[in-house]
Design an enzyme around this catalytic site. Structure first.
Site, PDB file in Angstrom:
ATOM      1  CG  HIS A  99       6.723   1.806  -1.610  1.00 51.94           C
ATOM      2  ND1 HIS A  99       5.908   1.230  -2.611  1.00 51.94           N
ATOM      3  CD2 HIS A  99       6.737   0.868  -0.679  1.00 51.94           C
ATOM      4  CE1 HIS A  99       5.686  -0.126  -2.369  1.00 51.94           C
ATOM      5  NE2 HIS A  99       6.316  -0.239  -1.123  1.00 51.94           N
ATOM      6  CG  ASP A 102       6.684   3.773  -5.109  1.00 48.20           C
ATOM      7  OD1 ASP A 102       7.891   2.972  -5.310  1.00 48.20           O
ATOM      8  OD2 ASP A 102       5.753   3.293  -4.471  1.00 48.20           O
ATOM      9  CG  ASP A 294      -1.392  -4.663  -0.939  1.00 47.12           C
ATOM     10  OD1 ASP A 294      -2.116  -3.839  -0.893  1.00 47.12           O
ATOM     11  OD2 ASP A 294      -0.076  -4.561  -0.863  1.00 47.12           O
ATOM     12  CG  ASP A 307       3.634  -8.563  -6.557  1.00 50.22           C
ATOM     13  OD1 ASP A 307       3.005  -9.225  -5.484  1.00 50.22           O
ATOM     14  OD2 ASP A 307       4.343  -7.883  -6.330  1.00 50.22           O
TER      15      ASP A 307
HETATM   16  C1  XLS Z   1       5.901  -6.399  -1.522  1.00 48.96           C
HETATM   17  C2  XLS Z   1       5.233  -5.864  -0.666  1.00 48.96           C
HETATM   18  C3  XLS Z   1       4.812  -4.250  -0.899  1.00 48.96           C
HETATM   19  C4  XLS Z   1       3.850  -3.542   0.050  1.00 48.96           C
HETATM   20  C5  XLS Z   1       4.271  -2.300   0.128  1.00 48.96           C
HETATM   21  O1  XLS Z   1       5.708  -7.766  -1.494  1.00 48.96           O
HETATM   22  O2  XLS Z   1       3.767  -6.355  -1.316  1.00 48.96           O
HETATM   23  O3  XLS Z   1       4.535  -4.059  -2.290  1.00 48.96           O
HETATM   24  O4  XLS Z   1       2.734  -3.747  -0.451  1.00 48.96           O
HETATM   25  O5  XLS Z   1       5.638  -2.070   0.601  1.00 48.96           O
HETATM   26 NI    NI Z   2       1.843  -5.672  -1.064  1.00 54.34          NI
HETATM   27 NI    NI Z   3       3.803  -8.364  -2.332  1.00 56.60          NI
END
Ligand code: XLS
Ligand code: NI
Ligand code: NI
Length: 443
Positions: A99, A102, A294, A307
């Protein structure tokens, strides 16, 4: 300066290696069906979790020991860039993602923020010129700062909408400058808390307009990356607009954006939506909308986005099955939107976690390819739907019937017979493949 002094480049050592700093299954050069694992898996490092996050949570302060933490402000941002490319090289990552927020601190004005970004982007570009690591995607953080309290492209405040648009414009310029393969929109605060104060129709129409402006600008500057929407059902808002792939797809179709976007599917977001990861991948795949992934996993006991690094082999196998059936990820990749646990605070945990994730997807890839080669699921599935290949079933599929004909057919039927779905048998076959392929019995 070196940030990970005691760590050398991680090498593939094979399934019997006891070296914790080695890949056991991820062998980048190994070919699977004509393509290398590196080309098929397209792993990415998430800058926010690996370089920027500090381990703080709502109940506790930062825990992460990071050698670059002695710096502050722009010096910290620069140190992170140095550390990131050392990390990419040592973990052998072909991609990274970030981002805007970041990589560079926000200034007091938007133009100051741009200046900070320009400096860091120039530095990243310089590092990229001698590194194999490419930018999988970048995105704009339009959720952390208090100005986004009511959303960004769905804010009730037009000034905030304009500000978010400016961030996306800059993000696309950065993506072009660094040769990003994709540009991601995750609707950070695009959703609502209560209908009592919300004009849902206006917010969604505005979001549609926002995406159209982004598409137009990408064309204007000849940014050729793929646009991706990342669905998530909740967190931070109670009702996120991009709930899941099906909801996102209906939105894209309604606003005539379906040809300009695909989806970035996150495993933990899928499970938060009450789906499996492979469900979301399948919905995207059968609609030609599977863009990128992701790669992480949630904790089934917790109701939020934890995560975690992906380690569940059953899930990585079924995910890779969808990805292979999709013909790969194209411009997309497997971005580790995953963070080490708060208790895993030492720098080498960043390596252990990525190794765990990369090995888990490498196993998933091998097992999925073998399941496809042996036609295991497809042969059972085609048998299951066999009734649509002849007679009345074929008429249905070919559109040669109507309710009159189906009624006439139903009236002359005797007792209808169904066959077993064999779910447990299938699960035991998958277990057998998982064990045999990963232990090298089946190659
Ligand atoms: C949050 C999201 C974020 C996106 C990118 O839950 O996963 O990290 O991947 O903005
Ligand atoms: Ni994400
Ligand atoms: Ni996420």
């Amino acid at each position: 300066m070196t940030y990970f002094e005691n760590i050398n480049r991680i090498q593939y050592e094979g399934a019997n290696s006891t070296n914790p700093l080695a890949f056991k299954f991820y062998n980048p050069e190994e070919k699977i069906n004509g393509k290398t694992m590196e080309e098929l898996l397209r792993f990415g490092v998430a800058y926010w979790h690996t370089l920027t996050a500090d381990g703080s949570d709502p109940f506790g302060n930062a825990t992460m020991i990071r050698p670059w933490n002695k710096f502050q402000g722009m010096d910290l941002a620069k140190a992170r860039v140095e550390a990131s490319f050392e990390f990419f090289e040592k973990i052998n990552a072909p991609f990274f993602c970030f981002h805007d927020f970041d990589i560079a601190p926000e200034g007091t004005t938007l133009s100051e923020t741009y200046k900070n970004l320009d400096q860091i982007v120039a530095m990243i570009k310089e590092y990229m010129s001698t590194s194999k690591t490419k930018l999988l995607w970048n995105t704009a953080n339009a959720f952390t700062h208090p100005r986004f309290v009511h959303g960004a492209a769905t804010s009730c405040n037009a000034d905030v909408y304009a500000y978010a648009a400016a961030k996306v414009k800059k993000g696309l310029e950065i993506g072009k400058e660094l040769g990003a393969d994709n540009y991601v929109f995750w609707g950070g605060r695009e959703g609502y808390e209560t209908l009592l104060n919300t004009d849902m129709k206006l917010e969604l129409d505005n979001l549609g307009r926002f995406f159209h402006m982004a598409v137009d600008y990408a064309k204007e500057i000849e940014f050729t990356g793929q646009f991706l929407i990342e669905p998530k059902p909740k967190e931070p808002t109670t009702h996120q607009y991009d709930f899941d792939v099906a909801t996102g797809l209906a939105f894209l179709q309604k606003y005539d954006l379906q040809d300009d976007f695909k989806f970035n599917i996150e495993a933990n977001h899928a499970t938060l939506a009450g789906h499996t990861f492979e469900h979301e991948l399948r919905v995207a795949r059968i609609n030609g909308m599977l863009g990128s992934v992701d790669a992480n996993q949630g904790n089934p006991l917790l109701g939020w986005d934890t995560d975690e690094f992906p380690t569940d082999l059953y899930t990585t196998t079924l995910a890779m099955y969808e990805i292979l059936k999709n013909g790969g990820l194209g411009k997309g990749g497997l971005n580790f939107d995953a963070k080490v646990r708060r208790g895993s605070f030492e720098p080498e945990d960043l390596f252990y976690s990525h190794i765990a994730g990369m090995d888990s997807f490498a196993i998933g890839l091998k097992v999925a390819q073998k399941l496809i080669d042996d036609n295991v699921l497809e042969s059972l599935i085609s048998e299951r739907y066999q009734s649509y290949t002849e007679g009345i079933g074929l008429d249905i599929v070919e559109g040669n019937t109507d309710l009159h004909k189906l009624e006439a057919y139903a009236l002359q039927l005797g007792e209808i017979k169904n066959k077993s779905g064999r779910e447990e048998r299938l699960k035991s076959i998958i277990n057998q493949y998982l064990i045999n392929v990963s232990s090298g019995v089946l190659v």
